[in-house]
Design an enzyme around this catalytic site. Structure first.
Site, short mmCIF file in Angstrom:
data_model
loop_
_atom_site.label_atom_id
_atom_site.label_comp_id
_atom_site.label_asym_id
_atom_site.label_seq_id
_atom_site.Cartn_x
_atom_site.Cartn_y
_atom_site.Cartn_z
N GLU A 91 -12.61 31.26 24.96
CA GLU A 91 -12.52 30.10 25.18
C GLU A 91 -11.67 28.86 24.48
OE1 GLU A 91 -13.08 26.53 27.27
OE2 GLU A 91 -13.95 27.91 25.83
N ASP A 125 -17.50 34.02 24.08
CA ASP A 125 -17.86 33.09 22.90
C ASP A 125 -18.26 32.02 22.47
OD1 ASP A 125 -15.74 32.39 24.49
OD2 ASP A 125 -14.70 31.76 22.16
ZN ZN Z 1 -17.20 26.04 27.05
#
Ligand code: ZN
Length: 383
Positions: free
Chosen positions: A139, A74
């Site tokens: 994340e 992401d």
């Molecule tokens: Zn990162």
């Protein structure tokens, strides 16, 4: 013999940036990488976490030791796209730099890990042990991908972990943990001229927060690399009218933890303070809705020493070992590993993560596709 030309390595990075995986839609990144692996005879597996999100896991080699490598798929939002010099999802080269959202954080690192594994596999490596890629979703918000890998046991046989977050030619081997806590205080409304008929919800909460400041800020527990724990009340709400005794108050806290004052200890201290104000007539409840552990590996271990030695030959200078200010997927992945576990964050990139005109140095990206191969096989062969 190299599998990819520089142009092909750049094409993979360009394709990844074009996929707008703004903390969702990692599916498309995972499918793309699965196809790249498949074209080079590596079967990567997708682990669906929702309709639009899937982790990806891929392995080369067999048996022990197992080196885990990880990167997230992401990216953060580009923000105001008109503030960018070029389209954030079209990689644009200028003066040796490649611009794009998520290129430094961390599609360059992810692409370099994938390319390194494919080239090693084509060369019949590793001859000793396994390299396991765990590419994560989410994340940047929530860390659900690394949580899922941990829960599924994908980390249980892993002997050392490399995360390709953007550090450039620095090695990070420690970071603080992070906790988000909500405290809710219930009272009873009454007219402020007759407070004895009600119960003030703000008072016990204020007293609790005052005591918490004392407990967390006046401590001599300090980590050599990370410094002290930090504790802050970041949100406070209470009451709604000046002449009414407030019936409800709430506060949110963020705590940045260190191994010497870890999440479990913080929970215990807060719970004691809550119990104490409740024994004095308060009605306070606590909800710890996010908890990520601090991570610290020993300064001198085979993985970080080898990375420093290999990295120095590319950087042309010694590579410092530092503490990272932010939390990474390592908090979840290393949950059971204790504080003596070989772990490093080391990847192409710079401090433009999350910024407008984010970029990666083109040569650094290409160098890491080679550097990772030396690091991965070097580490496994020395075991
Ligand atoms: Zn990162």
């Amino acid at each position: 013999m190299a599998v990819f030309t520089d142009e092909q390595k750049l094409k993979i990075l360009t394709d990844l940036v074009a996929i707008q995986s703004v903390n969702d839609h990692e599916n498309e990144v995972a499918h793309y990488l699965q196809r790249v692996f498949a074209a080079h005879n590596i079967q990567a597996k997708l682990v669906a976490l929702s309709e639009t999100r899937a982790n990806l896991i891929a392995e080369i080699g067999t048996g022990h030791p197992v080196l885990g490598v990880s990167g997230h798929m992401d990216v953060v939002s580009p923000g105001d796209v008109t503030a960018w010099k070029s389209d954030p999802f079209t990689v644009t080269a200028h003066a040796g730099k490649l611009y794009g959202r998520g290129i430094t954080d961390m599609k360059a690192g992810l692409a370099a890990l994938v390319i390194a594994m494919i080239e090693l596999h084509a060369a019949g490596k590793p001859t000793n042990g396994t390299i396991r890629l765990m590419a994560t979703v989410g994340e940047e918000v929530g860390e659900t991908g690394s949580e899922a890998f941990y829960e599924a046991g994908n980390m249980s046989d892993v002997d050392a972990l490399l995360i390709g977050e953007p550090t450039g030619y620095h090695i990070f081997s420690a970071h603080k943990g992070s906790m988000d806590v909500r405290l809710t205080s219930q009272g009873k409304a009454a007219h402020s001229s007759m407070p004895e008929l009600g119960q003030n919800a703000i008072d016990p909460l204020l007293s609790l927060l005052g005591q918490a400041n004392e407990a967390f800020r006046k401590t001599d527990r300090v980590n050599a690399a990370l410094g002290a724990l930090t504790f802050n009340t970041t949100v406070f709400h209470g009451g709604n009218q000046v002449n009414s005794i407030p019936a409800e108050a709430s506060a949110e806290l963020n705590v940045r933890t260190i191994p010497e004052f870890d999440n479990a200890t913080v929970t215990q201290v807060l719970q004691q303070l809550v119990t104490q104000v409740n024994e004095q007539g308060g009605h306070v409840t606590m909800d710890i809705y996010m908890s990520q552990s601090p991570v610290e590996e020993p300064k001198d271990n085979a993985l970080s020493n080898l990375a420093a030695a290999i990295g120095a030959s590319y950087a042309g200078a010694p590579i410092p070992k530092l503490a990272l200010p932010a939390v990474t997927d390592a908090s979840n992945l290393l949950k059971d590993k204790g504080h003596n576990y070989p772990f490093i964050v080391f990847g192409p990139g710079n401090e433009t993560a999350h910024q407008v005109d984010e970029y990666v140095d083109q040569q650094m990206y290409l160098d890491f596709t080679e550097l990772y191969q030396k690091l991965m096989t070097g580490y496994l062969e020395e075991r």
